[in-house]
Design a protein around this motif. Structure first.
Motif, PDB file in Angstrom:
ATOM      1  N   UNK A 187       0.835  -1.184   0.000  1.00  0.00           N
ATOM      2  CA  UNK A 187       0.000   0.000   0.000  1.00  0.00           C
ATOM      3  C   UNK A 187       0.873   1.239   0.000  1.00  0.00           C
ATOM      4  N   UNK A 188       0.313   2.354  -0.418  1.00  0.00           N
ATOM      5  CA  UNK A 188       1.040   3.612  -0.446  1.00  0.00           C
ATOM      6  C   UNK A 188       0.258   4.614  -1.269  1.00  0.00           C
ATOM      7  N   UNK A 189       0.739   5.785  -1.431  1.00  0.00           N
ATOM      8  CA  UNK A 189       2.036   6.289  -0.953  1.00  0.00           C
ATOM      9  C   UNK A 189       2.009   6.785   0.492  1.00  0.00           C
ATOM     10  N   UNK A 190       0.816   6.811   1.117  1.00  0.00           N
ATOM     11  CA  UNK A 190       0.748   7.322   2.489  1.00  0.00           C
ATOM     12  C   UNK A 190       1.081   6.216   3.490  1.00  0.00           C
ATOM     13  N   UNK A 191       1.021   6.553   4.750  1.00  0.00           N
ATOM     14  CA  UNK A 191       1.318   5.614   5.836  1.00  0.00           C
ATOM     15  C   UNK A 191       0.468   4.340   5.713  1.00  0.00           C
ATOM     16  N   UNK A 192       1.106   3.202   5.936  1.00  0.00           N
ATOM     17  CA  UNK A 192       0.435   1.923   5.684  1.00  0.00           C
ATOM     18  C   UNK A 192      -0.017   1.193   6.958  1.00  0.00           C
ATOM     19  N   UNK A 193       0.097   1.811   8.113  1.00  0.00           N
ATOM     20  CA  UNK A 193      -0.250   1.090   9.351  1.00  0.00           C
ATOM     21  C   UNK A 193      -1.638   0.451   9.262  1.00  0.00           C
ATOM     22  N   UNK A 194      -2.622   1.241   8.885  1.00  0.00           N
ATOM     23  CA  UNK A 194      -4.000   0.726   8.896  1.00  0.00           C
ATOM     24  C   UNK A 194      -4.237  -0.371   7.863  1.00  0.00           C
ATOM     25  N   UNK A 195      -3.860  -0.155   6.595  1.00  0.00           N
ATOM     26  CA  UNK A 195      -4.080  -1.253   5.646  1.00  0.00           C
ATOM     27  C   UNK A 195      -3.273  -2.510   5.972  1.00  0.00           C
ATOM     28  N   UNK A 196      -2.094  -2.351   6.533  1.00  0.00           N
ATOM     29  CA  UNK A 196      -1.307  -3.536   6.901  1.00  0.00           C
ATOM     30  C   UNK A 196      -1.968  -4.276   8.059  1.00  0.00           C
ATOM     31  N   UNK A 197      -2.433  -3.523   9.031  1.00  0.00           N
ATOM     32  CA  UNK A 197      -3.131  -4.130  10.170  1.00  0.00           C
ATOM     33  C   UNK A 197      -4.336  -4.943   9.694  1.00  0.00           C
ATOM     34  N   UNK A 198      -5.084  -4.356   8.777  1.00  0.00           N
ATOM     35  CA  UNK A 198      -6.268  -5.033   8.235  1.00  0.00           C
ATOM     36  C   UNK A 198      -5.854  -6.311   7.491  1.00  0.00           C
ATOM     37  N   UNK A 199      -4.795  -6.202   6.710  1.00  0.00           N
ATOM     38  CA  UNK A 199      -4.343  -7.368   5.941  1.00  0.00           C
ATOM     39  C   UNK A 199      -3.865  -8.485   6.867  1.00  0.00           C
ATOM     40  N   UNK A 200      -3.137  -8.126   7.922  1.00  0.00           N
ATOM     41  CA  UNK A 200      -2.652  -9.139   8.870  1.00  0.00           C
ATOM     42  C   UNK A 200      -3.834  -9.786   9.578  1.00  0.00           C
ATOM     43  N   UNK A 201      -4.763  -8.972  10.001  1.00  0.00           N
ATOM     44  CA  UNK A 201      -5.943  -9.473  10.707  1.00  0.00           C
ATOM     45  C   UNK A 201      -6.692 -10.487   9.839  1.00  0.00           C
TER      46      UNK A 201
END
Ligand SMILES: [Zn+2]
Length: 256
Positions: A187-201
């Motif tokens: 994900x990008x170009x902005x901060x990816x914390x939220x989409x990564x968290x969702x993907x891991x979950x």
């Protein structure tokens, strides 16, 4: 094996650390879920910080670097931060981190004739052979710039590398003999914390597999950066789950 919704929320919610704490299991038990965060481009500050955070949990980071990045070899606008050089890569490798090739100069290899693309990969391999201690292409994973590859290029890469990382989709089957083509999402170009968290979950709630997620820098650096605080917390929580392993690519492939 999968963990239930409640455990997953405990893992990824904003709860108190340690809810899932128990005796840490060694690497003897088979994991049902493997997670590789594959950090690209080789920003100096981010790479040092990433390695430190992984070390805090006794884990190895997966860092993929541009052969000429420290020489200004890439003109991608998202790489205009100081890049590490091979003295840093050798040091991080010695500390147990995975340092792998991520192109010669970050060109999109699908936008040029096959022979030219092969030539650039060969130049990348030559730099790694010369500069990275203990490097061997046939024991390495080639991380395609922009995760761009073609069937023809992949066929050639297969004669050179143990594995490649390309697009798209972060769900891979668990490591198995002969596994060569690994895919990732990002994900990008902005901060990816939220989409990564969702993907891991979502990954942890699903069937057994190997999640390979393409990250870049930390905090302010690079395309789609991750917060260092978030990485720290995520690794801490993942490490507490019995059936999850956080590994770089080659140790994951070796776990078969
Ligand atoms: Zn890149």
């Amino acid at each position: 094996m999968k963990i239930n919704r409640r455990d997953s929320l405990r893992l990824l919610g904003a709860g108190t650390l340690g809810i899932l704490a128990g005796p840490l299991r060694g690497n003897t038990a088979k994991a049902s879920h493997m997670v590789t965060l594959s950090f690209d481009d080789g920003f100096e500050k981010s790479s040092i910080k990433t390695a430190e955070i992984y070390e805090k949990y006794g884990l190895s980071a997966c860092i993929n670097v541009i052969a000429t990045g420290h020489l200004g070899g890439s003109d991608d606008e998202y790489q205009d931060w100081p890049m590490g050089d091979f003295s840093l890569w050798n040091e991080l490798k010695k500390r147990g981190h995975e340092i792998m090739p991520h192109s010669y100069r970050h060109a999109k290899l699908t936008k040029m004739p096959l022979k030219e693309a092969e030539g650039l990969v060969q130049k990348c391999m030559d730099v790694f052979d010369k500069e990275l201690d203990g490097y061997a292409s046939d024991a390495s994973v080639y991380n395609c710039a922009y995760n761009a590859s073609s069937p023809e290029l992949e066929a050639w890469l297969k004669t050179k590398f143990r594995a490649i990382r390309t697009g798209w989709g972060h769900f891979n089957p668990l490591p198995h003999e002969g596994q060569f083509r690994l895919t990732c999402s990002l994900n990008g170009p902005d901060n990816i914390d939220k989409p990564l968290l969702k993907a891991v979950d979502e990954f942890l709630e699903g069937p057994s597999g190997w999640m390979i997620y393409n990250a870049h820098g930390l905090d302010e650096e690079g395309w789609g950066p991750m917060s260092s605080v978030f990485l720290d917390e995520l690794l801490g929580r993942l490490k507490e789950i019995d059936h999850v392993r956080v590994l770089p690519v080659i140790p994951a492939l070796d776990s078969v």
